[in-house]
Design a protein around this motif. Structure first.
Motif, PDB file in Angstrom:
ATOM      1  N   LYS A   1       0.829  -1.209   0.000  1.00  0.00           N
ATOM      2  CA  LYS A   1       0.000   0.000   0.000  1.00  0.00           C
ATOM      3  C   LYS A   1       0.859   1.253   0.000  1.00  0.00           C
ATOM      4  O   LYS A   1       0.617   2.202  -0.754  1.00  0.00           O
ATOM      5  CB  LYS A   1      -0.929  -0.008   1.220  1.00  0.00           C
ATOM      6  CG  LYS A   1      -1.896   1.156   1.258  1.00  0.00           C
ATOM      7  CD  LYS A   1      -2.838   1.063   2.448  1.00  0.00           C
ATOM      8  CE  LYS A   1      -3.811   2.230   2.472  1.00  0.00           C
ATOM      9  NZ  LYS A   1      -4.740   2.135   3.631  1.00  0.00           N
TER      10      LYS A   1
ATOM     11  N   SER B   1      -6.474   6.831  -6.519  1.00  0.00           N
ATOM     12  CA  SER B   1      -6.786   5.470  -6.961  1.00  0.00           C
ATOM     13  C   SER B   1      -7.280   5.501  -8.398  1.00  0.00           C
ATOM     14  O   SER B   1      -7.569   6.553  -8.955  1.00  0.00           O
ATOM     15  CB  SER B   1      -7.848   4.851  -6.052  1.00  0.00           C
ATOM     16  OG  SER B   1      -9.035   5.639  -6.080  1.00  0.00           O
TER      17      SER B   1
ATOM     18  N   TYR C   1      -3.709   0.547 -11.530  1.00  0.00           N
ATOM     19  CA  TYR C   1      -3.453  -0.687 -10.778  1.00  0.00           C
ATOM     20  C   TYR C   1      -4.771  -1.328 -10.384  1.00  0.00           C
ATOM     21  O   TYR C   1      -5.815  -0.682 -10.340  1.00  0.00           O
ATOM     22  CB  TYR C   1      -2.593  -0.432  -9.538  1.00  0.00           C
ATOM     23  CG  TYR C   1      -3.272   0.338  -8.424  1.00  0.00           C
ATOM     24  CD1 TYR C   1      -3.951  -0.313  -7.397  1.00  0.00           C
ATOM     25  CD2 TYR C   1      -3.211   1.724  -8.390  1.00  0.00           C
ATOM     26  CE1 TYR C   1      -4.560   0.396  -6.384  1.00  0.00           C
ATOM     27  CE2 TYR C   1      -3.826   2.448  -7.372  1.00  0.00           C
ATOM     28  CZ  TYR C   1      -4.491   1.771  -6.372  1.00  0.00           C
ATOM     29  OH  TYR C   1      -5.099   2.471  -5.360  1.00  0.00           O
ATOM     30  N   THR C   2      -4.677  -2.628 -10.116  1.00  0.00           N
ATOM     31  CA  THR C   2      -5.825  -3.394  -9.634  1.00  0.00           C
ATOM     32  C   THR C   2      -5.579  -3.742  -8.177  1.00  0.00           C
ATOM     33  O   THR C   2      -4.538  -4.336  -7.843  1.00  0.00           O
ATOM     34  CB  THR C   2      -6.021  -4.676 -10.454  1.00  0.00           C
ATOM     35  OG1 THR C   2      -6.165  -4.328 -11.839  1.00  0.00           O
ATOM     36  CG2 THR C   2      -7.244  -5.428  -9.986  1.00  0.00           C
ATOM     37  N   GLU C   3      -6.487  -3.363  -7.312  1.00  0.00           N
ATOM     38  CA  GLU C   3      -6.308  -3.520  -5.869  1.00  0.00           C
ATOM     39  C   GLU C   3      -5.979  -4.958  -5.483  1.00  0.00           C
ATOM     40  O   GLU C   3      -5.139  -5.208  -4.616  1.00  0.00           O
ATOM     41  CB  GLU C   3      -7.583  -3.060  -5.149  1.00  0.00           C
ATOM     42  CG  GLU C   3      -7.464  -3.002  -3.640  1.00  0.00           C
ATOM     43  CD  GLU C   3      -6.635  -1.825  -3.155  1.00  0.00           C
ATOM     44  OE1 GLU C   3      -5.952  -1.991  -2.119  1.00  0.00           O
ATOM     45  OE2 GLU C   3      -6.675  -0.768  -3.805  1.00  0.00           O
ATOM     46  N   GLN C   4      -6.623  -5.910  -6.152  1.00  0.00           N
ATOM     47  CA  GLN C   4      -6.463  -7.314  -5.769  1.00  0.00           C
ATOM     48  C   GLN C   4      -5.174  -7.947  -6.299  1.00  0.00           C
ATOM     49  O   GLN C   4      -4.766  -9.001  -5.826  1.00  0.00           O
ATOM     50  CB  GLN C   4      -7.668  -8.131  -6.263  1.00  0.00           C
ATOM     51  CG  GLN C   4      -8.991  -7.779  -5.612  1.00  0.00           C
ATOM     52  CD  GLN C   4      -9.584  -6.477  -6.123  1.00  0.00           C
ATOM     53  OE1 GLN C   4      -9.230  -6.010  -7.217  1.00  0.00           O
ATOM     54  NE2 GLN C   4     -10.475  -5.867  -5.344  1.00  0.00           N
ATOM     55  N   ASP C   5      -4.550  -7.330  -7.277  1.00  0.00           N
ATOM     56  CA  ASP C   5      -3.336  -7.886  -7.876  1.00  0.00           C
ATOM     57  C   ASP C   5      -2.121  -7.461  -7.060  1.00  0.00           C
ATOM     58  O   ASP C   5      -1.624  -6.343  -7.180  1.00  0.00           O
ATOM     59  CB  ASP C   5      -3.190  -7.406  -9.324  1.00  0.00           C
ATOM     60  CG  ASP C   5      -2.037  -8.091 -10.056  1.00  0.00           C
ATOM     61  OD1 ASP C   5      -1.334  -8.916  -9.422  1.00  0.00           O
ATOM     62  OD2 ASP C   5      -1.834  -7.811 -11.248  1.00  0.00           O
ATOM     63  N   THR C   6      -1.635  -8.375  -6.206  1.00  0.00           N
ATOM     64  CA  THR C   6      -0.504  -8.054  -5.341  1.00  0.00           C
ATOM     65  C   THR C   6       0.834  -8.386  -5.976  1.00  0.00           C
ATOM     66  O   THR C   6       1.879  -8.184  -5.353  1.00  0.00           O
ATOM     67  CB  THR C   6      -0.634  -8.821  -4.013  1.00  0.00           C
ATOM     68  OG1 THR C   6      -0.672 -10.238  -4.283  1.00  0.00           O
ATOM     69  CG2 THR C   6      -1.907  -8.420  -3.275  1.00  0.00           C
TER      70      THR C   6
END
Length: 606
Positions: A219, A244, A284-289
């Motif tokens: 984050k 975001s 960016y995609t929040e779920q893609d770590t």
């Protein structure tokens, strides 16, 4: 049989013999199965026929392929085929792999760094990164980074040079030239075109980079990752790092350099002559770590510059370090965010030099932080003394202030007028305690931007904190608390408790009463949530600062005698009782009277 008949029969016989000899059909192949190890030998005539057919087929296939390449790549068809060979530019800081397919950079490794997970720090590779160089040929966009080039290596002193060449028909050619000097993070790049000029023609350069996850706190990495740029008009700017979703900006003016800036590392492209235009995008995609963000840079390069030998560029692949960035190109050090002025000036001209001085002979960064706190508190001690003295004066005046409030009840305007008269008589300014505190605030906020950006702290441990550049965690929660996180930072807990204790200590000498006295306890609670995921170095600095402040106040308290303050204020009251009021005080009283009269006017009924 006469002679004519005999002659005819002989001629017919000769014709039949000639026919069967020259034109007889070949025997049909036998259906008999030969064993697999039988050797079959073909006659010379048969071999010639097969070879002729194969050559004919190959020639036909090559012709179709060449036609296909000609239609697809036009004048660049000669580079449609080839072999991909990798060459490497390397020094003690960086390793750069170059591919002969495309004549482009395929991988960059920073040799002196590793990821948080103790793996080699690969800044970009072919899986996460893609370069495209588009040439418009009669309406066709040809990607020059898909062609095959012939590599060659040379050296210029202690600088290694790798050249990728593509020779075309009619004396036309194209070259990608890379060079890397010793102890450098900067790869020089020269793009040359010969005989390919177009009127007002431009190349379109596209850089698409899926930024790899390198740090512990994804984050915080995302909120410090963006694309910055420097215009030909010498203006620095960039996309929002904290927003975001998708961020996009189009620049319709010359651009000097563009940098894909992460929290601790920077990938940049610098033009010697400027890019014509640019389009920048992050998402960016929040779920893609697996990745921090996607960054896409699209620029245009005048072909005339490449034809005239002005296609000179350079890549920077290295740490987001102020000392290195400032020597790359004008204002490139702005990629290291140091806050808004005056915090930026404090960081640049005070905190960074002090930090460098201490780290030059002390290797433990926890001790460096402690010494920084002591030195800064020592410099600010006159302000701290004035602030504490002001609070002590207000404490002595508190009984008289309370009497004024009781006397005038709900008439706040009248109460304020009487308080101002009292302050004037005893020689006390209610702002004298606030100003010293306000002067110290920029330094506190400067630390808020300095520690999260300091690459020197990356990977450095202290006490229980394994890495001062990220949060220290003594306990991982099985769930996530909103605005707090899924871990418990001990340094933040210690800082919060010391701040509450410091607030309580200040209120013992403060004249603040009522709800405001309770509100002051909310700030430490807010910081408990805000700083829980911030670097351990920051919360450790604030914790040590609170401890030093306690000690500082204990020392100051010995030099502040409230009885002497009372005597001095009484003397001031006698001396100022008949003193003529200043113009400023008269205007202030008039303004307060006007406000009171306005409030007392009856409201008009609608």
């Amino acid at each position: 049989m006469d002679r004519n008949q005999a002659t005819g029969l002989i001629l017919i016989a000769l014709l039949l013999m000639g026919y069967f000899y020259f034109f007889a059909p070949e025997p049909k192949p036998s259906n008999e199965q030969f064993p697999s190890d039988s050797l079959v030998v073909k006659g010379p005539a048969e071999n010639e026929e097969v070879e002729s057919d194969t050559v004919s087929t190959i020639e036909e296939s090559d012709s179709l392929t060449n036609l296909k390449y000609q239609q697809q790549y036009g004048v660049f068809a000669a580079g449609a085929t080839g072999s991909d060979k990798t060459f490497t530019l390397e020094n003690e800081n960086i390793k750069v792999d170059l591919s002969s397919q495309g004549g482009k950079i395929s991988q960059v490794e920073l040799k002196n760094f590793e990821t948080y997970y103790h793996k080699p720090l690969i800044l970009l590779d072919e899986e996460s990164n893609n370069f495209s160089l588009l040439y418009n040929d009669n309406g066709r966009n040809i990607n020059l980074n898909k062609l095959y080039y012939t590599p060659s290596t040379s050296s210029n002193g202690d600088t290694t040079v790798i050249t990728y060449s593509l020779n075309l028909a009619g004396g036309k050619s194209m070259k990608h030239i890379y060079s890397l000097g010793p102890d450098s993070y900067q790869v020089k790049y020269q793009l040359e075109l010969k005989g390919l000029s177009q009127q007002n023609g431009q190349l379109t350069y596209i850089w698409n980079d899926d930024l790899k996850t390198q740090e512990k706190d994804l984050k915080l990495s995302r909120t410090n990752t963006t694309i910055n740029y420097y215009l030909g008009s010498e203006d620095f700017d960039g996309l929002s790092a904290t927003s975001s979703g998708t961020q996009t900006e189009e620049l319709q003016e010359p651009v000097k350099w563009i940098a894909i800036k992460q929290r601790f590392f920077v990938s940049g492209l610098i033009a010697e002559n400027n890019f014509s235009t640019a389009k920048l995008q992050t998402s960016y995609t929040e779920q893609d770590t697996s990745k921090v963000k996607n960054a896409t840079v699209t620029t245009t390069i005048p072909i005339a510059d490449l034809e005239s030998g002005k296609g000179n560029f350079s890549y920077y692949f290295g740490p987001n370090d102020f000392h290195i960035l400032k020597d790359i190109t004008p204002d490139f050090e702005s990629n290291l965010y140091l806050g808004w002025p005056p915090m930026k000036w404090i960081n640049r001209f005070v905190i960074i030099p002090l930090f460098d001085l201490l780290s030059s002979f002390i290797s433990n960064y926890g001790i460096i932080i402690i010494i920084m706190v002591l030195l800064i508190k020592l410099v600010l001690s006159p302000l701290s003394y004035k602030s504490y003295l002001s609070m002590a004066k207000m404490k002595v005046l508190k009984p008289e202030l309370d009497e004024i409030k009781e006397k005038h009840g709900d008439d706040m305007t009248k109460a304020q007028q009487e308080q101002m008269k009292l302050y004037s008589k005893v020689g006390v300014s209610p702002l004298s305690g606030c100003i010293p505190m306000l002067l110290q605030m920029p330094i506190l906020f400067a630390m808020f931007t300095f520690f999260p950006q300091s690459i020197e702290l990356r990977g450095k441990s202290f006490l229980w904190a394994e890495d001062l550049s990220t949060y220290d965690s003594i306990f991982h929660l099985p769930f996530e608390i909103p605005f707090y996180g899924d871990h418990v930072s001990l340094f933040v807990l210690l800082m919060t408790m010391s701040t509450i204790l410091y607030t309580w200590s200040n209120q013992q000498v403060s004249s603040v009463q009522g709800p405001m006295k309770s509100v002051s306890y909310f700030m430490p609670i807010i910081f408990l949530f805000v700083l829980n995921s911030y670097p351990a170095a920051l919360s450790f600095y604030y914790f040590v600062s609170n401890l030093v402040t306690f000690a500082q106040q204990a020392i100051i308290r010995k030099f502040v005698d409230e009885d002497k303050i009372r005597v001095i204020m009484d003397e001031n009251k006698k001396r100022n009782s008949n003193k003529k009021k200043s113009k400023f005080k008269l205007r202030l009283e008039e303004a307060m009277k006007a406000s009171q009269q306005q409030q007392q006017k009856p409201k008009k009924k609608k």
